[in-house]
Design a protein around this motif. Structure first.
Motif, PDB file in Angstrom:
ATOM      1  N   GLY A   1      92.532  66.271  67.593  1.00 54.69           N
ATOM      2  CA  GLY A   1      92.180  65.906  67.951  1.00 54.69           C
ATOM      3  C   GLY A   1      91.008  67.128  68.511  1.00 54.69           C
ATOM      4  O   GLY A   1      90.108  67.117  69.658  1.00 54.69           O
ATOM      5  N   ALA A   2      91.472  68.138  68.103  1.00 53.68           N
ATOM      6  CA  ALA A   2      90.856  69.505  68.519  1.00 53.68           C
ATOM      7  C   ALA A   2      89.591  70.143  68.376  1.00 53.68           C
ATOM      8  O   ALA A   2      89.365  71.387  68.435  1.00 53.68           O
ATOM      9  N   GLY A   3      88.688  69.149  67.211  1.00 55.73           N
ATOM     10  CA  GLY A   3      87.390  69.919  67.552  1.00 55.73           C
ATOM     11  C   GLY A   3      87.324  70.661  66.008  1.00 55.73           C
ATOM     12  O   GLY A   3      87.948  71.521  65.530  1.00 55.73           O
ATOM     13  N   GLY A   4      86.581  71.521  65.908  1.00 57.20           N
ATOM     14  CA  GLY A   4      86.440  73.003  65.096  1.00 57.20           C
ATOM     15  C   GLY A   4      86.140  72.841  63.972  1.00 57.20           C
ATOM     16  O   GLY A   4      85.385  73.578  62.347  1.00 57.20           O
TER      17      GLY A   4
ATOM     18  N   SER B   1      82.712  52.876  62.180  1.00 60.93           N
ATOM     19  CA  SER B   1      83.779  51.913  62.559  1.00 60.93           C
ATOM     20  C   SER B   1      84.719  51.809  61.557  1.00 60.93           C
ATOM     21  O   SER B   1      84.963  52.066  60.917  1.00 60.93           O
ATOM     22  N   VAL B   2      85.676  50.579  62.153  1.00 58.39           N
ATOM     23  CA  VAL B   2      87.073  50.767  61.064  1.00 58.39           C
ATOM     24  C   VAL B   2      87.252  48.677  61.238  1.00 58.39           C
ATOM     25  O   VAL B   2      87.015  48.248  62.243  1.00 58.39           O
ATOM     26  N   GLU B   3      87.686  48.570  60.554  1.00 59.87           N
ATOM     27  CA  GLU B   3      87.136  47.303  59.940  1.00 59.87           C
ATOM     28  C   GLU B   3      88.887  46.469  60.831  1.00 59.87           C
ATOM     29  O   GLU B   3      90.267  47.031  59.955  1.00 59.87           O
TER      30      GLU B   3
ATOM     31  N   ALA C   1      91.940  55.121  59.365  1.00 58.88           N
ATOM     32  CA  ALA C   1      91.352  56.178  60.031  1.00 58.88           C
ATOM     33  C   ALA C   1      91.073  57.276  59.732  1.00 58.88           C
ATOM     34  O   ALA C   1      89.184  57.686  59.764  1.00 58.88           O
ATOM     35  N   ASN C   2      91.600  57.995  59.239  1.00 59.81           N
ATOM     36  CA  ASN C   2      90.741  59.538  59.107  1.00 59.81           C
ATOM     37  C   ASN C   2      90.561  60.041  60.384  1.00 59.81           C
ATOM     38  O   ASN C   2      89.311  60.953  59.739  1.00 59.81           O
ATOM     39  N   CYS C   3      90.273  60.209  61.514  1.00 59.74           N
ATOM     40  CA  CYS C   3      89.670  60.163  62.678  1.00 59.74           C
ATOM     41  C   CYS C   3      89.790  61.674  62.266  1.00 59.74           C
ATOM     42  O   CYS C   3      88.975  62.773  62.659  1.00 59.74           O
ATOM     43  N   ALA C   4      91.147  62.740  61.896  1.00 58.55           N
ATOM     44  CA  ALA C   4      91.143  64.261  62.054  1.00 58.55           C
ATOM     45  C   ALA C   4      89.516  64.388  61.106  1.00 58.55           C
ATOM     46  O   ALA C   4      89.430  66.172  60.858  1.00 58.55           O
TER      47      ALA C   4
ATOM     48  N   LYS D   1      99.775  58.964  66.017  1.00 61.26           N
ATOM     49  CA  LYS D   1      99.642  59.663  65.576  1.00 61.26           C
ATOM     50  C   LYS D   1      98.778  59.925  64.284  1.00 61.26           C
ATOM     51  O   LYS D   1      98.197  60.083  63.563  1.00 61.26           O
ATOM     52  N   GLU D   2     100.341  58.845  63.643  1.00 62.52           N
ATOM     53  CA  GLU D   2      99.943  58.649  62.278  1.00 62.52           C
ATOM     54  C   GLU D   2      98.161  58.201  61.379  1.00 62.52           C
ATOM     55  O   GLU D   2      98.425  58.971  60.392  1.00 62.52           O
ATOM     56  N   ILE D   3      98.141  57.406  62.331  1.00 62.62           N
ATOM     57  CA  ILE D   3      96.788  56.538  62.274  1.00 62.62           C
ATOM     58  C   ILE D   3      95.484  57.359  62.023  1.00 62.62           C
ATOM     59  O   ILE D   3      95.265  57.678  61.124  1.00 62.62           O
TER      60      ILE D   3
END
Length: 375
Positions: free
Chosen positions: A265-268, A343-345, A255-258, A247-249
């Motif tokens: 991961g809720a989108g929007g 991608s993420v290394e 990574a900055n997925c958010a 979750k922290e990653i």
């Protein structure tokens, strides 16, 4: 091409040579050829079977033993179109659009971002379909028919990409302009253009033909899945701690997925971005997808209306390319070709600097799996 290089490039001269050349080498989608004469290795020559291509191509028929031919027209053409353009009759009503095979770019695969999919990647898409999209499963088809369809998809992709590369080569390297170049530079086989045989002494133009075919087909035969370390089976407190680290990653800077997929991961978060198939005739050549007048010539030529691509809603969502741990690891490692998903290394050396360690990547996978299953 004219817009990309900011000068007027008459295409008639190049098309006069490339169009009949492609038909001589590859036949037509309804009556395919596989130009083994121009391929450098046995692996390239056996990439597809001409017998299977003939089963997949042409009109739909069946015999008394219920053996079918015309499989692509029976099962695929309504979405993907005769030439594999992705602009079949049903395409404009689908989200996302069906794949255009001709650019040689595929999203759901086990290989690195820049590589072609493996044969098994394409077979798995036929068996499983693509959840959350109009692409159905064809698991009810006999394995031999699925093999024929895989061959035919590879054929359409190779045919289309060779055509694109030869046109680009003609304009950029062989002096095609308002008229064809001198004879030695022309993309021709023989004066009648009715033979795919390799001449004993090739002209510079014919050497270019061999080079392009070797490049395109060679990238198919060299495709290999990216290696994935063994999945660490965790339970109880260990799994909970891994999910928390993931979750922290997910929300962290590396990574900055958010940043695209939203908190949790809720989108929007609309990206206001487009996939590479749309960028090919818009932003890549300086056209805004919103500029209807600039897009109009491409629409008349068969391009589908530009449509923004949105990041996947991960929480409780459906993973188009699969949601098992190994597949999620590869999505992090490779990104998704043809889309803004980067991608993420992943390596011990890059961990905490520019990328993640393998253990951190698995922590992120565990968080994603938990988020998908329990939003």
């Amino acid at each position: 091409m004219s817009l990309e290089i900011s000068r007027d490039v008459p295409t008639e001269a190049a098309l006069q040579d490339v169009s009949p050349l492609i038909e001589t080498l590859f036949g037509t989608p309804q009556s395919p050829r596989w130009p083994v004469e121009w391929m450098a290795t046995d692996e390239q020559r056996s990439l597809v079977s001409l017998d299977r291509l003939k089963i997949a191509a042409g009109g739909v028929t069946s015999d008394q033993e219920n053996a079918h031919t015309g499989l692509y027209q029976e099962h695929c053409v309504i979405c993907h179109g005769i030439s594999g353009s992705g602009a079949g009759p049903a395409s404009r009503y689908q989200v996302p659009y069906p794949r255009d095979f001709r650019a040689g770019v595929f999203k759901w695969k086990s290989t690195s971002r820049s590589e072609k999919p493996t044969r098994d990647d394409l077979m798995q898409l036929l068996v499983k379909g693509i959840p959350g999209t109009p692409m159905p499963s064809f698991s009810i088809l006999p394995p031999s028919e699925r093999e024929a369809i895989v061959d035919y998809v590879i054929y359409l992709s190779v045919r289309g990409e060779v055509e694109r590369e030869l046109l680009a080569f003609a304009i950029d390297m062989l002096d095609y302009d308002t008229t064809p170049p001198e004879e030695d530079l022309r993309l021709r086989l023989v004066s009648t253009a009715d033979s795919a045989e390799v001449p004993s002494e090739m002209t510079e133009g014919q050497e270019a033909i061999a080079e392009v075919i070797d490049d395109v087909v060679g990238r198919w035969t060299s495709a290999e899945p990216t290696p994935v370390p063994p999945y660490p089976e965790l339970e109880g407190d260990e799994l909970a701690a891994s999910i928390e680290r993931g979750k922290e990653i997910f929300h962290g800077q590396i990574a900055n997925c958010a940043g695209c997929h939203g908190q949790g991961g809720a989108g929007g978060l609309p990206s206001l971005d487009y996939d590479d198939w749309t960028k090919d005739f818009t932003t890549r050549i300086g056209i805004s997808p919103d500029d209807k007048d600039a897009v109009k010539p491409f629409r008349k030529a068969g391009a589908l209306p530009p449509r923004q691509i949105d990041p996947r809603v991960l929480a409780g969502g459906i993973m188009h390319g699969g949601g098992d741990p190994e597949t999620l690891y590869r999505r992090i490692q490779n990104g998704i070709a043809g889309t803004p998903m980067p991608s993420v290394e992943i390596s011990e050396d890059s961990a905490g600097k520019t990328g993640l360690s393998p253990d951190q990547a698995w922590d992120l996978v565990n968080y994603l799996s938990e988020m998908i299953a329990n939003p």
